[in-house]
Design an enzyme around this catalytic site. Structure first.
Site, mmCIF file in Angstrom:
data_model
loop_
_atom_site.group_PDB
_atom_site.id
_atom_site.type_symbol
_atom_site.label_atom_id
_atom_site.label_comp_id
_atom_site.label_asym_id
_atom_site.label_seq_id
_atom_site.Cartn_x
_atom_site.Cartn_y
_atom_site.Cartn_z
ATOM 1 N N THR A 125 11.682 7.762 4.746
ATOM 2 C CA THR A 125 11.112 6.444 4.455
ATOM 3 C C THR A 125 12.180 5.353 4.528
ATOM 4 O OG1 THR A 125 10.153 5.100 2.684
ATOM 5 C CG2 THR A 125 11.428 6.998 1.977
ATOM 6 N N ASP A 126 11.734 4.136 4.844
ATOM 7 C CA ASP A 126 12.676 3.002 4.860
ATOM 8 C C ASP A 126 13.150 2.638 3.450
ATOM 9 O OD1 ASP A 126 10.336 1.846 3.874
ATOM 10 O OD2 ASP A 126 10.272 0.219 5.346
ATOM 11 N N GLU A 127 12.468 3.186 2.427
ATOM 12 C CA GLU A 127 12.872 2.849 1.054
ATOM 13 C C GLU A 127 14.266 3.363 0.717
ATOM 14 O OE1 GLU A 127 10.062 3.153 -2.077
ATOM 15 O OE2 GLU A 127 8.402 2.537 -0.807
ATOM 16 N N LYS A 157 13.895 10.816 -1.995
ATOM 17 C CA LYS A 157 13.800 10.858 -0.524
ATOM 18 C C LYS A 157 15.188 10.698 0.104
ATOM 19 C CE LYS A 157 10.503 10.999 1.728
ATOM 20 N NZ LYS A 157 9.786 12.167 2.312
HETATM 21 P P1 NAD Z 1 0.477 11.630 0.469
HETATM 22 O O1 NAD Z 1 0.815 11.504 -0.971
HETATM 23 O O2 NAD Z 1 -0.802 11.040 0.975
HETATM 24 O O3 NAD Z 1 0.442 13.197 0.861
HETATM 25 C C1 NAD Z 1 1.404 14.100 0.413
HETATM 26 C C2 NAD Z 1 0.901 15.513 0.686
HETATM 27 O O4 NAD Z 1 1.913 16.437 0.268
HETATM 28 C C3 NAD Z 1 -0.387 15.874 -0.070
HETATM 29 O O5 NAD Z 1 -1.279 16.541 0.778
HETATM 30 C C4 NAD Z 1 0.112 16.812 -1.173
HETATM 31 O O6 NAD Z 1 -0.858 17.778 -1.572
HETATM 32 C C5 NAD Z 1 1.297 17.466 -0.493
HETATM 33 N N1 NAD Z 1 2.267 17.984 -1.465
HETATM 34 C C6 NAD Z 1 2.776 17.352 -2.550
HETATM 35 N N2 NAD Z 1 3.596 18.178 -3.228
HETATM 36 C C7 NAD Z 1 3.634 19.347 -2.538
HETATM 37 C C8 NAD Z 1 4.328 20.570 -2.722
HETATM 38 N N3 NAD Z 1 5.129 20.770 -3.781
HETATM 39 N N4 NAD Z 1 4.144 21.548 -1.809
HETATM 40 C C9 NAD Z 1 3.313 21.365 -0.748
HETATM 41 N N5 NAD Z 1 2.620 20.233 -0.530
HETATM 42 C C10 NAD Z 1 2.786 19.232 -1.417
HETATM 43 O O7 NAD Z 1 1.736 11.064 1.254
HETATM 44 P P2 NAD Z 1 1.813 10.263 2.638
HETATM 45 O O8 NAD Z 1 1.658 8.830 2.374
HETATM 46 O O9 NAD Z 1 0.960 10.942 3.638
HETATM 47 O O10 NAD Z 1 3.353 10.517 2.975
HETATM 48 C C11 NAD Z 1 3.744 11.664 3.719
HETATM 49 C C12 NAD Z 1 5.248 11.634 3.926
HETATM 50 O O11 NAD Z 1 5.610 10.447 4.615
HETATM 51 C C13 NAD Z 1 6.048 11.618 2.625
HETATM 52 O O12 NAD Z 1 7.180 12.416 2.798
HETATM 53 C C14 NAD Z 1 6.444 10.165 2.447
HETATM 54 O O13 NAD Z 1 7.645 10.063 1.741
HETATM 55 C C15 NAD Z 1 6.600 9.730 3.896
HETATM 56 N N6 NAD Z 1 6.375 8.308 4.178
HETATM 57 C C16 NAD Z 1 5.231 7.694 3.764
HETATM 58 C C17 NAD Z 1 5.005 6.365 4.119
HETATM 59 C C18 NAD Z 1 3.743 5.638 3.694
HETATM 60 O O14 NAD Z 1 3.621 4.448 3.906
HETATM 61 N N7 NAD Z 1 2.753 6.305 3.129
HETATM 62 C C19 NAD Z 1 5.952 5.675 4.881
HETATM 63 C C20 NAD Z 1 7.119 6.331 5.266
HETATM 64 C C21 NAD Z 1 7.304 7.661 4.918
HETATM 65 O O1 DAU Z 2 8.027 1.797 2.888
HETATM 66 C C1 DAU Z 2 7.519 3.086 2.948
HETATM 67 C C2 DAU Z 2 6.889 3.458 1.626
HETATM 68 O O2 DAU Z 2 5.682 2.707 1.535
HETATM 69 C C3 DAU Z 2 6.602 4.945 1.509
HETATM 70 O O3 DAU Z 2 7.821 5.649 1.508
HETATM 71 C C4 DAU Z 2 5.820 5.250 0.226
HETATM 72 O O4 DAU Z 2 5.456 6.621 0.193
HETATM 73 C C5 DAU Z 2 4.559 4.418 0.223
HETATM 74 O O5 DAU Z 2 3.848 4.631 -0.969
HETATM 75 C C6 DAU Z 2 4.902 2.937 0.381
HETATM 76 O O6 DAU Z 2 5.610 2.458 -0.794
HETATM 77 P P1 DAU Z 2 5.284 1.021 -1.435
HETATM 78 O O7 DAU Z 2 5.710 1.036 -2.837
HETATM 79 O O8 DAU Z 2 5.769 -0.074 -0.568
HETATM 80 O O9 DAU Z 2 3.659 1.050 -1.306
HETATM 81 P P2 DAU Z 2 2.482 0.638 -2.330
HETATM 82 O O10 DAU Z 2 1.206 0.730 -1.544
HETATM 83 O O11 DAU Z 2 2.563 1.377 -3.605
HETATM 84 O O12 DAU Z 2 2.799 -0.885 -2.615
HETATM 85 C C7 DAU Z 2 2.909 -1.817 -1.573
HETATM 86 C C8 DAU Z 2 3.267 -3.165 -2.211
HETATM 87 O O13 DAU Z 2 2.142 -3.627 -2.964
HETATM 88 C C9 DAU Z 2 4.431 -3.098 -3.173
HETATM 89 O O14 DAU Z 2 5.192 -4.299 -3.065
HETATM 90 C C10 DAU Z 2 3.768 -3.036 -4.549
HETATM 91 C C11 DAU Z 2 2.491 -3.830 -4.338
HETATM 92 N N1 DAU Z 2 1.321 -3.406 -5.154
HETATM 93 C C12 DAU Z 2 0.959 -2.097 -5.125
HETATM 94 C C13 DAU Z 2 -0.108 -1.653 -5.862
HETATM 95 C C14 DAU Z 2 -0.492 -0.194 -5.846
HETATM 96 C C15 DAU Z 2 0.606 -4.333 -5.894
HETATM 97 O O15 DAU Z 2 0.912 -5.548 -5.890
HETATM 98 N N2 DAU Z 2 -0.461 -3.893 -6.617
HETATM 99 C C16 DAU Z 2 -0.848 -2.583 -6.664
HETATM 100 O O16 DAU Z 2 -1.816 -2.252 -7.385
#
Ligand code: NAD
Ligand code: DAU
Length: 339
Positions: A125-127, A157
């Site tokens: 992740t970019d975080e 991460k």
């Molecule tokens: P998500 O929370 O929707 O899905 C995570 C999945 O992992 C679920 O199916 C869960 O059951 C499974 N999981 C959790 N713990 C586990 C364990 N101990 N063993 C096996 N499976 C397990 O997450 P997502 O948003 O699809 O993110 C997927 C990946 O991408 C993560 O690694 C996250 O850090 C990365 N990522 C997410 C974003 C985003 O915007 N959502 C952006 C960049 C990177």
């Molecule tokens: O940048 C990549 C990341 O993006 C991934 O690594 C994470 O898994 C993914 O969850 C996401 O993280 P963020 O914290 O950026 O996403 P989130 O959807 O939780 O929040 C997006 C923005 O919105 C953040 O600035 C917080 C704000 N927010 C979020 C929620 C849930 C609100 O203002 N209100 C809310 O209720």
């Protein structure tokens, strides 16, 4: 080729499985997922009848189970999506984030070393780059930006990325890492900003915007992320990190207002609530490396992606209504009731 996709019952992992089954119909995919609150077998229904797809329920941090799966399935490639992914939950309870995101990655890489694979891809992740100031729009995250972390989630991460690089250097494990910005699209769990705001607006509930709503995220349609990982698997260089992002920065208030406008709901639903602890100000990816080396560019404009996403949530109400009626209701109460 046989791929082991961990975390494939979650948002991005499932979209990646659909992409790969479609783009590489001869490949076999085994999905390993623990089915935590964020994993949902219903999500994988479109793949269930595909003879090249199998599902196995297991925890990535369970060494015995993971080794057993490697022994039986003998995957060529591992793509690790499995993670605890929600920043707010990591602030409440960091422990499970360290277990799954760090130990789970270690166990998977130990299995790769033991049984042999041609590639281990870590979905990052970019975080892990911390955040950027709001008043410096000229600054972007490159692959050389120092690793830092604001939340227990991003620290876990970052640890996994460092461990993956260490396994590459020390044991010669063929590792690649991608670091992507915020994804949106079908099957995203409704605790995340975009689906949460869609679900609340449809129910005429308040839309909780943290702080002033000025925090900026770089939004990427999930299919573009999946295509980028596919390209890294095909032609990415081992030992390298690739940033993935869409040059599509929006602050949270802008995103929320777009959703309200598209749904024909009033802005009076917006409620500013107490800010997230340690809230990162701005994420912005420079995707020059993946563009130059692999020819990747985002294809879906935000205008089209958000329309498709909203339509998907409108057309698939049972999928998310089911989710928000369970454990999630308690989570929501705890997180938002007195905020
Ligand atoms: P998500 O929370 O929707 O899905 C995570 C999945 O992992 C679920 O199916 C869960 O059951 C499974 N999981 C959790 N713990 C586990 C364990 N101990 N063993 C096996 N499976 C397990 O997450 P997502 O948003 O699809 O993110 C997927 C990946 O991408 C993560 O690694 C996250 O850090 C990365 N990522 C997410 C974003 C985003 O915007 N959502 C952006 C960049 C990177
Ligand atoms: O940048 C990549 C990341 O993006 C991934 O690594 C994470 O898994 C993914 O969850 C996401 O993280 P963020 O914290 O950026 O996403 P989130 O959807 O939780 O929040 C997006 C923005 O919105 C953040 O600035 C917080 C704000 N927010 C979020 C929620 C849930 C609100 O203002 N209100 C809310 O209720």
């Amino acid at each position: 080729m046989k791929l082991l996709v961990t975390g494939g019952a979650g948002f991005i992992g499932a979209n990646f499985i659909f992409h790969m089954l479609d783009a590489h119909p001869d490949d076999e995919i085994v999905c390993l997922d623990a089915l935590t609150y964020a994993g949902n077998l219903e999500t994988l229904e479109p793949a269930a009848d595909n003879p090249n797809f199998t599902f196995v329920k297991a925890d990535v941090a369970d060494r015995e189970a993971v080794y057993g799966i490697f022994e039986k399935e003998k995957p060529d490639v591992v793509v690790n999506f499995a993670a605890e992914s929600h920043v707010d939950r990591s602030i409440e309870d960091p422990g499970v984030f360290l277990r799954t995101n760090i130990i789970g990655t270690q166990v998977l890489m130990d299995a790769c070393n033991k049984f042999g694979i041609s590639r281990f891809h870590q979905v990052g992740t970019d975080e892990v780059y911390g955040d950027l100031p709001l008043d410096r729009p000229d600054l972007f995250f490159t692959e050389e930006t120092p690793i830092t972390a604001s939340s227990p989630y991003s620290a876990s991460k970052a640890s996994a990325d460092l461990l993956a690089m260490a396994y590459h250097r020390t044991y010669g494990l063929p590792v690649t890492i991608s670091r992507c910005s915020n994804n949106y699209g079908p099957y995203q769990f409704p605790e995340k900003l975009i689906p949460l705001m869609i679900a609340n607006a449809l129910a005429d509930k308040e839309l909780p915007v943290y702080g002033t709503g000025e925090n900026v995220r770089d939004w990427l349609y999930v299919e573009d992320h999946c295509r980028a990982i596919d390209m890294i698997l095909q032609n990415g260089r081992v030992g390298e990190v690739y940033n993935i992002g869409g040059h599509n920065e929006k602050n949270n208030l802008q995103v929320v207002k777009i959703i309200l406008e598209k749904l024909g709901k009033p802005e009076s639903l917006i409620r500013f609530v107490t800010d997230r602890k340690g809230h990162d100000l701005r994420y912005a990816i420079d995707p020059a490396k993946i563009h130059a080396e692999l020819g990747w560019l985002p294809e879906t404009k935000f205008e089209d992606g958000i329309r498709k996403t909203i339509d998907w949530y409108l057309d698939n109400k049972p999928w998310w209504e089911n989710i928000i009626s369970g454990e999630y209701r308690d989570y929501y109460e705890k997180m938002y009731a007195n905020r």
